[in-house]
Design an enzyme around this catalytic site. Structure first.
Site, short mmCIF file in Angstrom:
data_model
loop_
_atom_site.label_atom_id
_atom_site.label_comp_id
_atom_site.label_asym_id
_atom_site.label_seq_id
_atom_site.Cartn_x
_atom_site.Cartn_y
_atom_site.Cartn_z
N GLY A 31 87.01 23.24 63.14
CA GLY A 31 87.86 23.29 61.94
C GLY A 31 86.54 23.83 60.93
N TYR A 102 94.27 30.76 68.86
CA TYR A 102 94.94 29.74 68.17
C TYR A 102 96.26 29.16 68.77
CZ TYR A 102 91.78 31.07 64.25
OH TYR A 102 90.69 31.57 63.57
N ARG A 104 98.26 26.78 66.64
CA ARG A 104 98.16 25.99 65.49
C ARG A 104 99.31 26.07 64.51
NH1 ARG A 104 93.10 28.40 62.30
NH2 ARG A 104 93.27 26.74 61.04
N ARG A 162 90.53 35.22 58.59
CA ARG A 162 91.07 35.41 59.82
C ARG A 162 92.36 36.34 59.85
NH1 ARG A 162 86.43 33.37 60.18
NH2 ARG A 162 86.18 31.08 60.78
N LYS A 218 76.39 36.80 54.26
CA LYS A 218 75.68 36.47 55.47
C LYS A 218 75.81 37.87 56.30
CE LYS A 218 79.09 33.92 55.93
NZ LYS A 218 80.12 33.12 56.73
N PRO A 221 73.24 38.38 62.84
CA PRO A 221 72.09 38.09 63.38
C PRO A 221 70.90 38.46 62.55
CG PRO A 221 73.23 39.38 64.90
CD PRO A 221 74.15 39.37 63.86
N GLY A 223 70.45 37.52 59.49
CA GLY A 223 70.16 36.54 58.64
C GLY A 223 71.03 36.53 57.36
N ASP A 250 79.69 28.23 59.26
CA ASP A 250 79.86 26.90 58.55
C ASP A 250 78.49 26.24 58.47
OD1 ASP A 250 82.57 27.83 58.33
OD2 ASP A 250 83.12 26.88 60.24
N ASP A 286 80.78 23.47 67.44
CA ASP A 286 80.43 23.97 66.11
C ASP A 286 79.67 22.69 65.28
OD1 ASP A 286 82.41 25.61 67.04
OD2 ASP A 286 83.55 25.56 64.95
P1 ADP Z 1 80.09 33.56 60.41
O1 ADP Z 1 80.16 32.83 61.36
O2 ADP Z 1 80.74 32.99 59.19
O3 ADP Z 1 81.11 34.96 60.62
P2 ADP Z 1 77.85 35.03 60.41
O4 ADP Z 1 78.44 35.58 61.91
O5 ADP Z 1 77.13 36.15 59.67
O6 ADP Z 1 78.94 34.34 59.81
O7 ADP Z 1 76.75 34.20 61.03
C1 ADP Z 1 76.29 33.44 60.03
C2 ADP Z 1 74.95 33.11 60.31
O8 ADP Z 1 74.54 32.68 61.63
C3 ADP Z 1 73.89 34.32 60.10
O9 ADP Z 1 73.62 34.46 58.84
C4 ADP Z 1 72.71 34.16 61.13
O10 ADP Z 1 71.96 33.44 60.23
C5 ADP Z 1 73.31 33.25 62.16
N1 ADP Z 1 73.51 33.86 63.30
C6 ADP Z 1 74.99 34.75 63.33
N2 ADP Z 1 75.02 35.35 64.76
C7 ADP Z 1 73.64 35.25 65.11
C8 ADP Z 1 73.03 36.00 66.52
N3 ADP Z 1 73.57 36.54 67.43
N4 ADP Z 1 71.81 35.26 66.52
C9 ADP Z 1 70.98 34.52 65.69
N5 ADP Z 1 71.55 34.14 64.66
C10 ADP Z 1 72.86 34.15 64.47
O1 CKP Z 2 83.03 31.19 60.39
P1 CKP Z 2 82.79 30.08 61.43
O2 CKP Z 2 82.54 30.84 62.78
O3 CKP Z 2 81.79 29.22 61.05
O4 CKP Z 2 84.08 29.39 61.41
C1 CKP Z 2 84.31 28.51 62.61
C2 CKP Z 2 85.60 27.66 62.35
O5 CKP Z 2 88.28 26.62 61.22
C3 CKP Z 2 86.18 27.29 63.60
O6 CKP Z 2 85.80 25.93 63.95
C4 CKP Z 2 87.62 27.19 63.88
O7 CKP Z 2 88.16 26.24 64.06
C5 CKP Z 2 87.90 27.85 62.42
O8 CKP Z 2 86.65 28.45 61.99
C6 CKP Z 2 89.16 28.87 62.31
O9 CKP Z 2 90.21 28.23 61.84
O10 CKP Z 2 89.03 29.99 62.80
MG MG Z 3 82.64 31.96 58.47
MG MG Z 4 78.35 27.46 68.20
#
Ligand code: ADP
Ligand code: CKP
Ligand code: MG
Ligand code: MG
Length: 305
Positions: A31, A102, A104, A162, A218, A221, A223, A250, A286
């Site tokens: 979450g 989900y 939920r 989402r 963000k 990959p 950064g 997160d 996570d």
């Molecule tokens: P979210 O999970 O919220 O969708 P991102 O996919 O942009 O956000 O990922 C957040 C951060 O996780 C990125 O800024 C990067 O640093 C790292 N990251 C995401 N995907 C990869 C990957 N395939 N390899 C390495 N680092 C990653």
């Molecule tokens: O954006 P993130 O991939 O960091 O988020 C992951 C979380 O709350 C995951 O724990 C999931 O339960 C959620 O986002 C969601 O509701 O999608």
């Molecule tokens: Mg996110």
């Molecule tokens: Mg993970």
């Protein structure tokens, strides 16, 4: 920090591929806001979680786990509906990508409501955090976020749109209304979400800076970048073995918020936060390998790329 949201139990496929052929799943507490809380605590600051879990095994699992991680769980309420769950399908149909499925609707977490938001507690926090997920799960949860944001001016928000939970139009209307009424100190987002919020614009940074002091963009990959006081800093990503990308955003956000709360300069906080997110994609789950400062520094000393 006070974080408002829904704790979910994650059932992560042990093997890649379509879930219909997956036989074994690994259970994790997840979450988004709970992930933020654990990252925040790992970096040395306190986090109170506001939300509801079911009075069931998964609800107790979530509370005991978060308590073990050092999150203040004393304000989490038990609800008569079940704790929400989700499954993760990995590497299919896109390798190195994950899909969240989900279960939920009507969950305990979605019954979060404004009465759960303790005014004096929220007023006393250094930072109040939530995400687009909590705005999307129910009317009452959305109202709870609006209430909490009205009680404290130091706010942080991760757009986390989402599209399985609401339409792009609804996401745009609700998130933009929240940001207009309650501008934030920290806004964490990416270009995909920004396009939903602003439409197709050449540069989403300028319009978003009207609603935040510090903006994190963000870039998967590659950064992430941070914008503040007319400056920009980019922190490059790391090439690591990818098991499951869910939770990486997160990890980045929670690590960043905790480090700036501790007084780290913004740019260094982002450099460290990107390490936290890179580590996060290397495991299923996570929260399990959210790093301490020492672990991040060991990574930076030993990993060159
Ligand atoms: P979210 O999970 O919220 O969708 P991102 O996919 O942009 O956000 O990922 C957040 C951060 O996780 C990125 O800024 C990067 O640093 C790292 N990251 C995401 N995907 C990869 C990957 N395939 N390899 C390495 N680092 C990653
Ligand atoms: O954006 P993130 O991939 O960091 O988020 C992951 C979380 O709350 C995951 O724990 C999931 O339960 C959620 O986002 C969601 O509701 O999608
Ligand atoms: Mg996110
Ligand atoms: Mg993970």
């Amino acid at each position: 920090m006070i974080a408002l949201g829904e704790i979910l139990i994650e059932l992560n496929a042990l093997s890649p591929g379509p879930l219909r052929h997956v036989s074994y799943f690994e259970k994790h507490v997840a979450g988004s806001e709970a992930n933020y809380c654990v990252a925040f605590v790992r970096l040395g600051n306190n986090c109170v979680y506001l939300g509801r879990v079911g009075e069931d095994e998964f609800g107790h699992n979530a509370i005991e786990w978060l308590r073990g991680k050092g999150v203040d769980v004393s304000h989490i309420k038990f609800d008569s509906s079940p704790t929400g769950i989700f499954f993760i399908q990995r590497d299919y149909p896109v390798p190195s990508q994950s899909e969240s499925i989900y279960y939920r609707k009507g969950s305990a977490g979605s019954n979060l409501n404004p009465d759960d938001v303790d005014e004096s507690l929220v007023k006393s926090a250094n930072l109040v955090h939530s995400t687009g997920i909590t705005l999307a799960i129910s009317e009452t949860a959305k109202e709870a976020v609006f209430k909490a944001f009205s009680l404290n001016e130091v706010r942080s928000f991760d757009t986390n749109i989402r599209l399985k939970l609401w339409t792009p139009e609804k996401a745009r209307e609700t998130i933009m209304r929240l940001l207009k009424v309650h501008p934030v100190k920290y806004l964490i987002t990416d270009r995909e979400d920004a396009e939903i919020l602003l439409g197709k614009v050449e540069d989403p940074v300028k319009p978003l800076m009207e609603y935040t002091d510090v903006l994190i963009m963000k870039e998967g990959p590659h950064g992430a970048s941070v914008y503040y006081e007319g400056r920009k800093h980019f922190s490059h990503g790391y090439s690591v073995p990818v098991r499951d990308v869910v939770g990486a955003g997160d990890a980045l956000g929670g690590t960043f918020l905790s480090l700036v709360t501790s007084g780290f300069p913004i740019e260094k906080a982002l450099d460290y936060a990107v390490v936290s997110s890179a580590l996060n994609v290397t495991i299923r789950g996570d929260q399990e390998n959210l790093p301490s400062i020492k672990d991040i520094e060991t990574f930076l000393e030993r990993v060159r790329n």
